[in-house]
Design an enzyme around this catalytic site. Structure first.
Site, PDB file in Angstrom:
ATOM      1  CE  LYS A  57      55.771  44.661   4.064  1.00 31.96           C
ATOM      2  NZ  LYS A  57      55.653  44.703   5.464  1.00 31.96           N
ATOM      3  CD1 TRP A  68      54.006  28.239   5.298  1.00 29.69           C
ATOM      4  CD2 TRP A  68      54.815  27.676   7.307  1.00 29.69           C
ATOM      5  NE1 TRP A  68      55.123  29.005   5.537  1.00 29.69           N
ATOM      6  CE2 TRP A  68      55.637  28.682   6.753  1.00 29.69           C
ATOM      7  CE3 TRP A  68      55.131  27.168   8.573  1.00 29.69           C
ATOM      8  CZ2 TRP A  68      56.754  29.183   7.416  1.00 29.69           C
ATOM      9  CZ3 TRP A  68      56.237  27.667   9.235  1.00 29.69           C
ATOM     10  CH2 TRP A  68      57.036  28.657   8.646  1.00 29.69           C
ATOM     11  CE  LYS A  86      48.163  39.421   6.555  1.00 28.44           C
ATOM     12  NZ  LYS A  86      49.037  40.572   6.280  1.00 28.44           N
ATOM     13  NE  ARG A 105      45.671  30.489   8.231  1.00 26.55           N
ATOM     14  CZ  ARG A 105      45.389  30.880   9.467  1.00 26.55           C
ATOM     15  NH1 ARG A 105      44.517  31.827   9.682  1.00 26.55           N
ATOM     16  NH2 ARG A 105      45.966  30.297  10.500  1.00 26.55           N
ATOM     17  CD  GLU A 134      56.966  47.290   7.702  1.00 27.32           C
ATOM     18  OE1 GLU A 134      57.580  46.621   8.546  1.00 27.32           O
ATOM     19  OE2 GLU A 134      56.002  46.843   7.048  1.00 27.32           O
ATOM     20  CD  GLU A 162      57.408  40.844   4.972  1.00 27.12           C
ATOM     21  OE1 GLU A 162      56.880  40.278   5.916  1.00 27.12           O
ATOM     22  OE2 GLU A 162      57.009  41.938   4.533  1.00 27.12           O
ATOM     23  CB  CYS A 186      48.428  24.958   8.919  1.00 31.48           C
ATOM     24  SG  CYS A 186      50.050  24.217   8.908  1.00 31.48           S
ATOM     25  CG  HIS A 219      80.166  52.574  14.633  1.00 31.05           C
ATOM     26  ND1 HIS A 219      81.339  53.097  15.126  1.00 31.05           N
ATOM     27  CD2 HIS A 219      79.237  53.547  14.779  1.00 31.05           C
ATOM     28  CE1 HIS A 219      81.121  54.323  15.562  1.00 31.05           C
ATOM     29  NE2 HIS A 219      79.853  54.625  15.359  1.00 31.05           N
ATOM     30  CG  ASN A 278      45.962  24.909  11.358  1.00 31.84           C
ATOM     31  OD1 ASN A 278      46.156  24.092  10.472  1.00 31.84           O
ATOM     32  ND2 ASN A 278      45.269  26.012  11.192  1.00 31.84           N
ATOM     33  N   GLY A 279      49.292  23.684  14.159  1.00 25.89           N
ATOM     34  CA  GLY A 279      50.041  23.729  15.420  1.00 25.89           C
ATOM     35  C   GLY A 279      51.128  22.677  15.434  1.00 25.89           C
TER      36      GLY A 279
HETATM   37  C1  G6P Z   1      54.351  37.211   9.988  1.00 29.49           C
HETATM   38  C2  G6P Z   1      53.916  38.072   8.814  1.00 29.49           C
HETATM   39  C3  G6P Z   1      54.400  39.507   9.040  1.00 29.49           C
HETATM   40  C4  G6P Z   1      53.873  40.026  10.369  1.00 29.49           C
HETATM   41  C5  G6P Z   1      54.295  39.114  11.525  1.00 29.49           C
HETATM   42  C6  G6P Z   1      53.588  39.489  12.813  1.00 29.49           C
HETATM   43  O1  G6P Z   1      55.723  37.055   9.985  1.00 29.49           O
HETATM   44  O2  G6P Z   1      54.437  37.564   7.613  1.00 29.49           O
HETATM   45  O3  G6P Z   1      53.894  40.325   7.998  1.00 29.49           O
HETATM   46  O4  G6P Z   1      54.362  41.321  10.579  1.00 29.49           O
HETATM   47  O5  G6P Z   1      53.925  37.771  11.234  1.00 29.49           O
HETATM   48  O6  G6P Z   1      52.216  39.248  12.665  1.00 29.49           O
HETATM   49  P1  G6P Z   1      51.085  39.893  13.512  1.00 29.49           P
HETATM   50  O7  G6P Z   1      49.830  39.310  12.961  1.00 29.49           O
HETATM   51  O8  G6P Z   1      51.316  39.473  14.945  1.00 29.49           O
HETATM   52  O9  G6P Z   1      51.159  41.375  13.358  1.00 29.49           O
END
Ligand code: G6P
Length: 610
Positions: A486, A76, A605, A27, A482, A489, A2, A505, A102-103
């Site tokens: 990616k 969100w 984000k 975000r 990672e 995501e 949000c 395994h 927000n929250g």
């Molecule tokens: C969200 C984002 C990720 C990020 C994670 C941790 O899930 O979509 O891309 O790695 O938060 O965020 P931070 O800001 O704590 O690195």
């Protein structure tokens, strides 16, 4: 997640609020809304499911929104599906008070039941609506007092903006565990969940702390603690350019940010290397402290956690100290073994991830010293840490992180070299070699980025695979995690990362004719071991896309269907290069699937709820 923006001044508020909401789009959100006080018609509200453009169209259809004070929000969904009704702002039943939030209000059920028993009717399924209705229930003619009273009754987290039709010259803002900033301009004030929403209008900002309440008019601003005692706050100057948060000719922020990595790494490293030594911003980590340190506990989420996975290999090897890596959401509810000799290394791009923040607080409570690696200046994690090392990546707008991840890795390398030198656990020669190569990393990254078209071609071969496995050992495994994240995501393909030796395994049962395996084998000490695993999957019909260093290209080509290479560097620095082809591959696969790359579905984000 949000986003909030609020404006009070002399200009029309709606266009400024819409612009702010557009800047908060990154975000992640599913609906949006605006409330403006119109001197003729009172509080006016428009909210819709979907993109900001849909909201803007609705506002235009009704001839705009008139008024110089208002609140905007991108939602969100947490409580209640994404819908017009559940979008914020929420209004009290009589339309007097509008709220954006927000929250999460944790005790909303109990408050809602109470209010319903008093005859209040609710229109949405959200937790936020109880705040608007409770404000109305207690409203005594003084909105500041009423907000304060309500804040003492709600439990949970909030960044809150309140507009009351009885005092249409002011906004009230409050925060607890969800970021909120104030922006100061000539003849106007703003509130926002994130500086990107206000930067076009002002660079003069102030970060509210937990429990603080602000009251702003066009010309004045008062900040109080939770008992309305006045609080003096420092102002901060935001020094990045607005263009840093714009696409600059690229089709997507993600691609722009991938391409910015050499610059971001240079900006992060160069001020911290002086006379052949690492200088950690004047932080005091004495030899005595480091000798006494019993362990390093790395705490993070998502990609930042993957940096932690790579950091574990690097720090354990060079510091000879135990390193644990914990997902923040697990750490906070486990019973971690932390002492006053433990260093908690907290990694977060946004500096606002609620699980990471809560874990930080828990580690602090248990006595750990907190060193954080954060990208956003003045963020809560940065402010609550004992020491902060900022990554100078600039604003990262694409939801899927790229340059923040790389700069976090670079900071880990700097920490490692600095600590290892003090502990005497690295030879002077190796230290100097790594440091020199770290400084030339930006040029090496440029070389990798030059392979962009080749990776686009590889993506065109493989984009139709429905399931992808990333395998590797040691640092290659960390990068594989990672790479896999990616891909899922932004392209929504199923993918998993496995330690190459672990594959047999269980997971090898999923490998069949044509399954795509991305084999990372750049870490020379384990190259042969990984290649044995590559042969295993190949002989079960997998298609193999191999990643290795240039000198090992020939060996990889003997087994893999296609090969990508990166320049050879010291093994500790390999993740910084290896990750780039993984980011580009995910980007082009997502592009070929027509996905919304910068704003992938369901993701946010900055995750400010648990
Ligand atoms: C969200 C984002 C990720 C990020 C994670 C941790 O899930 O979509 O891309 O790695 O938060 O965020 P931070 O800001 O704590 O690195």
């Amino acid at each position: 997640m949000c986003g909030i923006v609020g404006f009070v001044g002399r200009e029309e508020a709606a266009p400024i609020l819409l612009d702010g909401l557009r800047r908060l789009e990154y975000r992640g959100y599913d609906s949006a809304g605006i409330a403006v006080f119109d001197p003729k018609d009172g509080l006016q509200m428009v909210k819709t499911k979907g993109r900001i453009q849909v909201l803007a169209d609705h506002i235009a259809e009704r001839g705009g929104l008139k008024g110089t004070i208002g609140l905007g929000h991108t939602r969100w969904a947490t409580h209640g599906v994404p819908s017009d009704v559940n979008a914020h702002p929420h209004m009290s039943e009589n339309g007097r008070i509008a709220v954006v939030h927000n929250g999460i209000i944790e005790n909303y059920v109990e408050i809602k039941e109470f209010l319903q028993s008093q005859g209040v009717h609710f229109t949405s399924e959200t937790d936020t609506e109880v705040v608007a209705q409770l404000l109305e229930y207690y409203y005594d003619g003084n909105i500041l007092d009423t907000v304060t009273k309500v804040l003492h009754q709600i439990r949970g987290s909030y960044g809150l903006g309140v507009l009351c039709a009885d005092c249409p010259d002011r906004l009230i803002a409050a925060r607890k565990d969800s970021p909120l900033i104030l922006g100061f301009g000539k003849g106007f004030h703003m509130i926002a969940s994130d500086v990107t929403a206000v930067i076009k209008y002002t660079r003069d900002v102030c970060y509210l702390d937990d429990g603080e309440i602000a009251e702003i008019t066009a010309d004045q601003c008062w900040i109080y603690d939770s008992y309305l005692r006045p609080v003096e706050k420092e102002h901060h100057h935001v020094d990045w350019e607005i263009s840093a948060a714009e696409k600059g000719g690229y089709e997507h922020f993600m691609l722009k940010e991938i391409m910015e990595q050499p610059k971001a790494i240079h900006a992060t490293i160069s001020p911290r290397i002086r006379d052949g030594q690492v200088v950690l911003d004047g932080l005091d980590y004495s030899e005595e402290y480091l000798w006494a340190m019993d362990k390093i506990y790395i705490i993070a989420c998502g990609s930042s956690y993957h940096v932690g996975m790579a950091a574990k290999y690097v720090l354990e090897k060079y510091l000879r100290k135990p390193v644990e890596v914990a997902l923040a959401s697990e750490f906070r509810y486990s019973e971690p073994i932390v002492t006053d000799r433990t260093l908690a290394l907290v990694i977060s791009q946004s500096g606002e991830t609620i699980d990471t923040l809560a874990a930080l607080r828990e580690a602090k409570r248990l006595g750990a010293r907190i060193l954080s690696i954060v990208n956003v200046m003045g963020s809560t994690i940065a402010r609550e840490s004992d020491d902060v090392l900022y990554t100078w990546a600039g604003p990262e707008i694409a939801v899927a992180t790229t340059k923040a991840y790389s700069t976090q890795l670079a900071v880990v390398d700097l920490i490692c070299l600095s600590f290892a030198r003090k502990l005497g656990t690295i030879s002077a020669e190796e230290h100097d070699t790594i440091l020199a190569q770290l400084q030339s990393l930006p040029e090496k990254l440029e070389e990798v980025l030059e392979q962009r078209e080749q990776i686009q071609y590889l993506a065109s071969i493989y984009f139709n695979h429905s399931s992808v496995f990333f395998i590797g050992r040691n640092l290659d495994y960390a990068v594989g995690m990672e790479g896999s994240l990616k891909l899922k995501e932004i392209s929504y393909l199923h993918s998993e990362a496995y330690a190459a030796g672990e594959l047999k395994h269980g997971t090898i049962s999923l490998i069949e004719q044509g399954t795509l395996v991305i084999a990372l084998a750049s870490y020379r000490p384990l190259f042969e071991k990984t290649m044995s695993n590559v042969v295993e999957v190949k002989s079960r019909g997998a298609k193999v896309l191999g990643l290795t260093t240039e000198p090992l290209r020939g060996e990889m080509e003997k087994v893999a269907d296609q090969t990508i290479t990166v320049p050879e560097v010291h093994p500790m620095l390999l993740p910084s290069l290896d990750v780039v082809p993984m980011q580009l591959f995910a980007y082009y696969v997502a592009l070929m699937h027509g996905c919304d790359i910068d704003k992938p579905r369901n993701l946010a984000k900055s995750v400010t709820v648990e």
